[in-house]
Every structure is written in structure tokens, then in C-alpha cells.
Design a protein around this motif. Structure first.
Motif, PDB file in Angstrom:
ATOM      1  N   ALA A 304     -15.979  -5.517 -29.749  1.00  0.00           N
ATOM      2  CA  ALA A 304     -14.567  -5.530 -29.354  1.00  0.00           C
ATOM      3  C   ALA A 304     -13.725  -4.672 -30.284  1.00  0.00           C
ATOM      4  N   ALA A 305     -13.994  -4.783 -31.589  1.00  0.00           N
ATOM      5  CA  ALA A 305     -13.237  -3.986 -32.553  1.00  0.00           C
ATOM      6  C   ALA A 305     -13.465  -2.497 -32.310  1.00  0.00           C
ATOM      7  N   THR A 306     -14.722  -2.129 -32.025  1.00  0.00           N
ATOM      8  CA  THR A 306     -15.031  -0.718 -31.751  1.00  0.00           C
ATOM      9  C   THR A 306     -14.384  -0.256 -30.455  1.00  0.00           C
ATOM     10  N   LEU A 307     -14.444  -1.114 -29.442  1.00  0.00           N
ATOM     11  CA  LEU A 307     -13.874  -0.762 -28.140  1.00  0.00           C
ATOM     12  C   LEU A 307     -12.388  -0.462 -28.236  1.00  0.00           C
ATOM     13  N   LEU A 308     -11.686  -1.229 -29.077  1.00  0.00           N
ATOM     14  CA  LEU A 308     -10.246  -1.044 -29.212  1.00  0.00           C
ATOM     15  C   LEU A 308      -9.888  -0.021 -30.284  1.00  0.00           C
ATOM     16  N   GLY A 309     -10.906   0.585 -30.907  1.00  0.00           N
ATOM     17  CA  GLY A 309     -10.645   1.628 -31.896  1.00  0.00           C
ATOM     18  C   GLY A 309     -10.080   1.110 -33.195  1.00  0.00           C
ATOM     19  N   ALA A 310     -10.477  -0.115 -33.586  1.00  0.00           N
ATOM     20  CA  ALA A 310      -9.954  -0.715 -34.821  1.00  0.00           C
ATOM     21  C   ALA A 310     -10.855  -0.372 -35.992  1.00  0.00           C
ATOM     22  N   ALA A 311     -10.255  -0.026 -37.120  1.00  0.00           N
ATOM     23  CA  ALA A 311     -11.022   0.238 -38.338  1.00  0.00           C
ATOM     24  C   ALA A 311     -11.635  -1.054 -38.864  1.00  0.00           C
ATOM     25  N   ASP A 315      -6.958  -5.601 -38.048  1.00  0.00           N
ATOM     26  CA  ASP A 315      -5.971  -4.823 -37.300  1.00  0.00           C
ATOM     27  C   ASP A 315      -5.705  -5.438 -35.935  1.00  0.00           C
ATOM     28  N   ILE A 316      -6.731  -6.073 -35.357  1.00  0.00           N
ATOM     29  CA  ILE A 316      -6.569  -6.689 -34.038  1.00  0.00           C
ATOM     30  C   ILE A 316      -5.950  -8.077 -34.154  1.00  0.00           C
ATOM     31  N   TYR A 317      -6.315  -8.814 -35.206  1.00  0.00           N
ATOM     32  CA  TYR A 317      -5.739 -10.150 -35.386  1.00  0.00           C
ATOM     33  C   TYR A 317      -4.219 -10.086 -35.580  1.00  0.00           C
ATOM     34  N   ASN A 318      -3.729  -8.937 -36.005  1.00  0.00           N
ATOM     35  CA  ASN A 318      -2.292  -8.805 -36.259  1.00  0.00           C
ATOM     36  C   ASN A 318      -1.490  -8.476 -35.006  1.00  0.00           C
ATOM     37  N   ILE A 319      -2.156  -8.299 -33.863  1.00  0.00           N
ATOM     38  CA  ILE A 319      -1.444  -8.027 -32.617  1.00  0.00           C
ATOM     39  C   ILE A 319      -1.746  -9.133 -31.613  1.00  0.00           C
ATOM     40  N   GLY A 320      -1.055  -9.114 -30.486  1.00  0.00           N
ATOM     41  CA  GLY A 320      -1.287 -10.099 -29.441  1.00  0.00           C
ATOM     42  C   GLY A 320      -2.109  -9.507 -28.311  1.00  0.00           C
ATOM     43  N   ILE A 321      -2.648 -10.375 -27.440  1.00  0.00           N
ATOM     44  CA  ILE A 321      -3.446  -9.908 -26.311  1.00  0.00           C
ATOM     45  C   ILE A 321      -2.614  -9.034 -25.381  1.00  0.00           C
ATOM     46  N   SER A 322      -1.348  -9.403 -25.200  1.00  0.00           N
ATOM     47  CA  SER A 322      -0.486  -8.635 -24.301  1.00  0.00           C
ATOM     48  C   SER A 322      -0.309  -7.197 -24.781  1.00  0.00           C
ATOM     49  N   ASP A 323      -0.531  -6.963 -26.097  1.00  0.00           N
ATOM     50  CA  ASP A 323      -0.344  -5.609 -26.635  1.00  0.00           C
ATOM     51  C   ASP A 323      -1.451  -4.649 -26.199  1.00  0.00           C
ATOM     52  N   ILE A 324      -2.607  -5.186 -25.790  1.00  0.00           N
ATOM     53  CA  ILE A 324      -3.700  -4.293 -25.395  1.00  0.00           C
ATOM     54  C   ILE A 324      -3.845  -4.198 -23.882  1.00  0.00           C
ATOM     55  N   ILE A 325      -3.011  -4.913 -23.132  1.00  0.00           N
ATOM     56  CA  ILE A 325      -3.075  -4.874 -21.668  1.00  0.00           C
ATOM     57  C   ILE A 325      -2.011  -3.916 -21.151  1.00  0.00           C
ATOM     58  N   HIS A 326      -2.399  -3.025 -20.285  1.00  0.00           N
ATOM     59  CA  HIS A 326      -1.477  -2.046 -19.714  1.00  0.00           C
ATOM     60  C   HIS A 326      -0.341  -2.769 -18.978  1.00  0.00           C
ATOM     61  N   ARG A 355      -5.966   1.071 -26.314  1.00  0.00           N
ATOM     62  CA  ARG A 355      -6.538   1.032 -27.656  1.00  0.00           C
ATOM     63  C   ARG A 355      -5.415   1.059 -28.697  1.00  0.00           C
ATOM     64  N   LEU A 356      -5.811   0.827 -29.951  1.00  0.00           N
ATOM     65  CA  LEU A 356      -4.809   0.806 -31.024  1.00  0.00           C
ATOM     66  C   LEU A 356      -4.148   2.163 -31.208  1.00  0.00           C
ATOM     67  N   ASP A 357      -4.846   3.239 -30.839  1.00  0.00           N
ATOM     68  CA  ASP A 357      -4.246   4.563 -30.974  1.00  0.00           C
ATOM     69  C   ASP A 357      -3.406   4.961 -29.762  1.00  0.00           C
ATOM     70  N   GLY A 358      -3.284   4.024 -28.782  1.00  0.00           N
ATOM     71  CA  GLY A 358      -2.431   4.283 -27.626  1.00  0.00           C
ATOM     72  C   GLY A 358      -3.146   4.827 -26.419  1.00  0.00           C
ATOM     73  N   THR A 359      -4.432   5.209 -26.557  1.00  0.00           N
ATOM     74  CA  THR A 359      -5.166   5.736 -25.409  1.00  0.00           C
ATOM     75  C   THR A 359      -5.504   4.612 -24.428  1.00  0.00           C
ATOM     76  N   VAL A 360      -5.535   4.970 -23.154  1.00  0.00           N
ATOM     77  CA  VAL A 360      -5.788   3.990 -22.092  1.00  0.00           C
ATOM     78  C   VAL A 360      -7.217   4.172 -21.592  1.00  0.00           C
ATOM     79  N   PHE A 361      -7.896   3.061 -21.337  1.00  0.00           N
ATOM     80  CA  PHE A 361      -9.236   3.117 -20.768  1.00  0.00           C
ATOM     81  C   PHE A 361      -9.387   1.970 -19.776  1.00  0.00           C
ATOM     82  N   VAL A 362     -10.429   2.063 -18.963  1.00  0.00           N
ATOM     83  CA  VAL A 362     -10.657   1.074 -17.916  1.00  0.00           C
ATOM     84  C   VAL A 362     -11.819   0.179 -18.319  1.00  0.00           C
ATOM     85  N   ALA A 363     -11.648  -1.129 -18.129  1.00  0.00           N
ATOM     86  CA  ALA A 363     -12.709  -2.086 -18.461  1.00  0.00           C
ATOM     87  C   ALA A 363     -12.698  -3.219 -17.453  1.00  0.00           C
ATOM     88  N   GLU A 364     -13.856  -3.832 -17.279  1.00  0.00           N
ATOM     89  CA  GLU A 364     -13.940  -5.052 -16.470  1.00  0.00           C
ATOM     90  C   GLU A 364     -13.656  -6.247 -17.384  1.00  0.00           C
TER      91      GLU A 364
END
Length: 618
Positions: A304-311, A315-326, A355-364
Motif C-alpha cells: 500500500a505504501a508503495t502503491l501510494l508513492g510513500a517514502a 506519510d500515509i498515517y498523517n493523511i485521511g482516506i478521503s485524501d487519496i480518493i478522487h 498518490r501522494l505526489d498528486g498523480t491519479v491512477f486506477v485501482a479496484e
């Protein structure tokens, strides 16, 4: 008249009184300031003198005390004992005994009495009785006795193991439950060092915990394994308490209560193993897994961390789920949360994620209810389907390529034969006519182009067999550069070369590689109609590979065109076939190499990586 015995008694009494008068000044302080009560008796048992302390103990003033008979100062059940020790003292023996005295107000006082014979002129003339108040001491002893009795009742009947040890760790006492828990009798463990029964892996921690208890004088609590008589080990929870001398504040001993927690530990270990197994399955799952509550991430795996581009995961624990949903998928995400809160699982559904860098991708995305840290939570699976889409695109391109190959073979064979006849008749017409030579040249040029297309189609439908040989890559590049230089100069393009290494050889088909490099350079020249620079850079990529970079200074290509490079019949040129790049990729792959494209407004870079010849890899 007094008899002889009475006369002797009177004489001795007079000697006693004279002795006391003579020594009064010398012993005054010792007598009056003594912390113990002192009363002096003649040989008849009459009180002849008392000190202030005795007055306070008995409640009688000095003169009144002299009038009290000895037997009236003590309860009747102690009179015989008192007179027994008194007569022994009269006979010249020192006596010490405990008894009770009845004070003037009727209270009982516990005393320890020492009878010291008084000798004058080698005659026992009286007895000096020193009475120490031991009422408080006896009260304490009684309390201790009661505590000891209670302690004995508890230790003898409690199911837990109670151990008392000295400062060295030597066992002073064990409760009877030792037999049931460890199989040892008290005689088998008393005087043994307690650390000899602790599992070697736990002994170090147990030692430091005991040291901490002795230094801080605070209770200690720990869990460790102790040896049973049958050779097995049992898990115990130990609570130890230092026993402290109230006066010196020194530790006298350490009392420990040990409870068998083997069954509890086994259950906890099994639960821990199940949790670790579950965590390992989740942690190393190829799918991205999140555990969430509300909008908060509780747990994420590495995927999950790799998928979202987190170092890192933080970095992910500091954001909410809504922040990664388009934004387009926020409402449907809320609806699916409600489904999970009702205890139902959702099906996989395509979501656009950020992703954390702002890029959008598609996932199931799939969600199901779970329990995390004893609280309800949501188990969310994100499955990246970008690779699947790429695979589908590759399959589609492969199908296109297959169709193109079949079509190319048919076209090439069907067109080439009539084309040969047309070219022959055209040459006859040209030889017989001096007119319209320009037309003949145009027709000849177009027919040559048709033949070129047919040649490329034949390569596509049935590639030629590769003829591998040792190729000097620098010489090959220089020969290609020489061929293309004229076209480059005519278009205002300068070709520069940078060789980081010399004598680089590869195993390959020289002609096919030359075809690839010519195609790349022609495309670069055509991408710079106003002129520019093409840089060919050659360097070692690793110990067994070489990298070629073709860089131009053109205007570049947009991403949507860059993504389609290599598709059959896709081209941006008016007279292009869309087969050149595709065939070039095919040739490089047949050489076990790779080719990549990058482009922006500053130009395009084509990277070709090829394996070096084996003898040149050293």
C-alpha cells in the motif's frame, strides 16, 4: 523479745540501709535517671527504696511504695514466680524473668525483671530489682505472632507459590504449593539459589529486575519460566516485595508470589501466532491492504505504501482516506462505508485514487468488516489494475501485429509481382520517349517507395533470420553517422557523439542494428525541421550491459502520442507507415535488449540497452 533469726534480719536490714545511704551520692544519677524502674528489697521482700521510673510504672509514690507488700504488686498467678526468683537472688543468684505487675490504678504492666543480689561485708543484705517495661515490645511480638500465624495459614493453603529469599537470592522458605506447581518439596529447594530454577533465556532479565527491586525498594512484577522437577518449564507471573527493617531501612529479605500462567501464556502465544500469521499474510500480500476506522488509517502494508508513492508509512498515517480518493468517487466511497458498517462486504469496484505526489491512477477497491485492536474496523483492499490494463493493451497490440503480419504477407506477395511488370514497362517507355522525363522520375520515385513499404511489411510478416557476430559498437555508430550526415547537414542538424568507453563490442546482427540506428536518427532529423543537435552517447550501463542514448533538441511529443509509439500503423508523419519504431523495438528485443522513450518540450531521448559480448564483460 526478738529471737536470733529476727535479730539477724534486722541487722542485715540496717546494713542494707547504711549501704544505700553511703552510696547514694555516688549512684544518684544512675538510680534516679535510669530508664528502667528500680526497686530495692530487703531479705524479707520489703521495698526499701524505689526510683522515679518505678513510681511511674507502679503508680505509687516512693513512700507509698515502701508500705506495699511485694505480693500485692503482682497478680496472684505471678506471685509464686516472683518470690521464687526473689529467693534465688537472696541466695546470691542473678535472676531474670518476665511477669506482669498490677499498677495502683489496676492496669497490668508487662515487665522484664532482673534481680541482682546486694552483698555487704560478704553478706546478702537485699536485692536490687531492675524492671524494664516490655508492654509495647510484647504487643509488637503478639502482632508479629498473629501476622506469622496468618502468613502460615495463607502460605500453607494458597494455590500460588510463595518464596522468601535473602539478599543473595538463596531460598529461605517456600509454600507447600511448591510440590503441586514444581514437583519439589521444601527440603529440596530451601538454601538453593532461586536463579538456578529460572530458564537460562529468562535469567538475565530476572536478575536485573531483582536488582531494581533491591535498589528502588519498590515492588517488582515480571514473567519468566522456572524449572520443574520433571525437567519441563512452567510460565509464572512473579510479584516480589522487599521486606524492609523499619529502623535501619535495610532490606531483610524478598518475598515473591508466583502464579502459574502456563495455560494463559499458551492461549496468548496461540493468539499471537494467529495474529502474526494474519499480519504476515497482509504485510506481504501483493494487494495493497489498509485497515481503517472512519477516515483514519490504522494499518497499511508495504504494498500500500508503495502503491501510494510513500517514502515511509508515516506519510500515509498523517493523511485521511478521503485524501487519496478522487473527488469524482467521494460519494460512492461514503455509500460503501455504510455497507461495511452494516457488517457486509463490498465487491471490487474501479476507483480513481490519488498518490501522494498528486498523480491519479486506477485501482479496484474492495472493503469488508473486521476487528482491529479489539475495535470494529474496515479491511480495505486496493488492487492496482494499471498493469492489467497495460497487458490488455499489449494483447490488443499483439493482435494488431498478428493481423498486420497476415495482411502484410498477402499485400507484399500480391503487389510485388505486378509492380515488377509495371517497372519493366515504365523503363521501356522511358527509353523510347524523350518527353515528360520529370513524370517518369516521379513515377519511379513513388514505385521505389511502394517497394520500401513492401520490404518493411515482409520484415513484419516474416523477420529475417538473425546473423549474430561480434560487432564493434563505436565503428557501427560511426558508419551510420557517416551515412546520415549528408541528410542531417541539409536539414541544419549537427550530430555529436560522446563515448565514455572504448572498444565496446556486442554480439548482434550488424545490418539489423544499423537499420534501427538509421531509423532513430532519421526520425530525430525529421523532428527538427528548423535544425538542431542530435547527441549520441555511449557508455557502460553495468558490468555486462551497454547503454546508448539518442538525444535531440526538437519540440518533443505529447504524452498521449509517446504512449502509442510502437503500435503498428500508428504514425504522426504524412508519409509514414507506422512500422519503423515497431520493427526497431522488435529487433532490439531479439538482441535481448530494451528500448525506452522520453519526451518533453526540450526534446526526445531514446534509450537503447544491449548486452555486451562475453569476452568484453570483464
Amino acid at each position: 523479745m526478738n529471737g536470733p533469726v529476727e535479730t539477724i534480719k534486722n541487722e542485715k536490714r540496717m546494713l542494707l540501709l547504711e549501704f544505700l545511704d553511703e552510696n547514694r551520692s555516688r549512684c544518684e544519677t544512675l538510680f534516679t535517671d535510669n530508664l528502667d524502674g528500680i526497686f530495692i528489697l530487703d531479705i524479707e521482700g520489703n521495698i526499701v527504696q524505689v526510683n522515679p521510673k518505678f513510681e511511674r510504672l507502679s503508680g505509687y509514690e516512693a513512700e507509698a511504695a515502701k508500705q506495699v507488700k511485694l505480693q500485692f504488686l503482682f497478680p496472684i498467678n505471678y506471685v509464686n514466680k516472683v518470690f521464687h526468683h526473689f529467693h534465688k537472688a537472696v541466695l546470691g543468684q542473678f535472676q531474670n524473668y518476665d511477669c506482669k505487675m498490677t499498677s495502683k490504678n489496676g492496669e497490668l504492666v508487662d515487665l522484664n525483671i532482673t534481680n541482682v543480689p546486694i552483698s555487704v561485708n560478704n553478706q546478702i543484705t537485699g536485692v536490687c530489682a531492675v524492671a524494664r517495661d516490655i508492654t509495647e515490645l510484647k504487643r509488637r511480638k503478639e502482632e508479629v505472632r498473629k501476622v506469622e500465624e496468618m502468613h502460615k495459614i495463607l502460605t500453607d493453603n494458597v494455590l500460588d507459590l510463595i518464596i522468601s529469599t535473602n539478599l543473595k537470592g538463596e531460598i529461605l522458605y517456600v509454600s507447600p504449593s511448591c510440590v503441586h506447581i514444581l514437583g519439589y518439596t521444601a527440603d529440596e529447594v530451601v538454601n538453593q539459589n532461586s536463579f538456578a530454577f529460572i530458564h537460562p533465556d529468562d535469567a538475565k532479565n530476572a536478575y536485573y529486575n531483582r536488582k531494581k527491586v533491591l535498589s528502588t525498594l519498590e515492588n517488582g512484577r515480571e514473567c519468566y519460566r522456572i524449572l520443574k522437577k520433571d525437567g519441563d518449564f512452567v510460565w509464572v507471573e512473579s510479584i516480589c516485595k522487599p521486606i524492609i527493617d523499619p529502623e535501619t531501612r535495610h532490606v531483610l529479605e524478598v518475598v515473591s508470589v508466583l502464579r502459574d500462567i502456563s495455560a494463559q501464556t499458551k492461549v496468548e502465544e496461540e493468539a499471537k501466532k494467529r495474529e502474526e500469521t494474519y499480519r504476515d499474510i497482509v504485510e506481504y500480500s501483493p494487494d495493497a491492504v489498509f485497515i481503517a476506522s472512519g477516515d483514519q488509517f490504522l494499518y497499511i502494508n508495504e504494498t500500500a505504501a508503495t502503491l501510494l508513492g510513500a517514502a515511509n508509512k508515516e506519510d500515509i498515517y498523517n493523511i485521511g482516506i478521503s485524501d487519496i480518493i478522487h473527488p469524482d468517487y467521494q460519494e460512492i466511497a461514503k455509500e460503501r462505508i455504510q455497507v461495511v458498517l452494516r457488517g457486509e462486504a463490498t465487491d471490487f469496484l474501479e476507483f480513481k485514487l490519488i498518490r501522494l505526489d498528486g498523480t491519479v491512477f486506477v485501482a479496484e477497491v474492495k472493503e469488508l468488516p473486521t476487528i482491529f485492536q479489539s475495535k470494529p474496523a474496515r479491511h480495505i483492499i486496493f488492487r492496482d489494475i494499471m498493469e492489467r490494463k497495460k497487458t490488455q493493451e499489449l494483447l490488443l497490440n499483439s493482435e494488431k501485429l498478428n493481423v498486420a503480419g497476415q495482411l502484410a504477407a498477402g499485400i507484399a506477395h500480391e503487389v510485388r509481382n505486378p509492380l515488377t511488370a509495371i517497372k519493366g514497362f515504365l523503363q521501356l517507355m522511358e527509353a523510347q520517349s524523350d518527353h515528360n522525363q520529370n513524370y517518369f522520375e516521379i513515377i519511379q520515385s513513388e514505385m521505389d517507395r511502394i517497394e520500401l513499404i513492401l520490404s518493411e511489411l515482409l520484415v513484419l510478416s516474416k523477420p529475417h533470420e538473425l546473423k549474430f557476430e561480434t560487432v564493434d559498437l563505436i565503428k557501427l555508430i560511426e558508419s551510420v553517422k557517416m551515412l546520415i550526415d549528408t541528410q542531417a547537414i541539409m536539414n541544419g542538424v549537427r550530430i555529436e557523439t560522446i563515448y565514455s568507453s572504448k572498444n565496446i563490442t556486442i554480439n548482434g546482427d550488424k545490418n539489423q542494428l544499423k537499420q534501427v540506428f538509421i531509423n532513430i536518427l532519421k526520425n530525430a532529423i525529421e523532428a527538427m525541421p528548423k535544425g538542431g543537435i542530435i547527441t549520441i552517447e555511449l557508455k557502460k550501463y553495468s558490468f555486462n550491459k551497454v547503454k546508448l542514448l539518442f538525444k535531440d533538441t526538437g519540440s518533443g511529443m505529447p504524452q498521449h502520442i509517446l504512449k502509442r509509439l510502437g503500435e503498428p500503423f500508428f504514425t504522426t508523419k504524412e508519409d509514414g507507415t507506422g512500422l519503423g519504431i515497431m520493427i526497431s523495438k522488435h529487433i532490439i528485443e531479439n538482441h535481448e535488449g530494451t528500448i525506452h522513450f522520453w519526451s518533453d518540450q526540450k526534446g526526445t531521448i531514446i534509450e537503447v540497452i544491449l548486452p555486451m559480448a562475453r569476452y568484453n564483460q570483464k
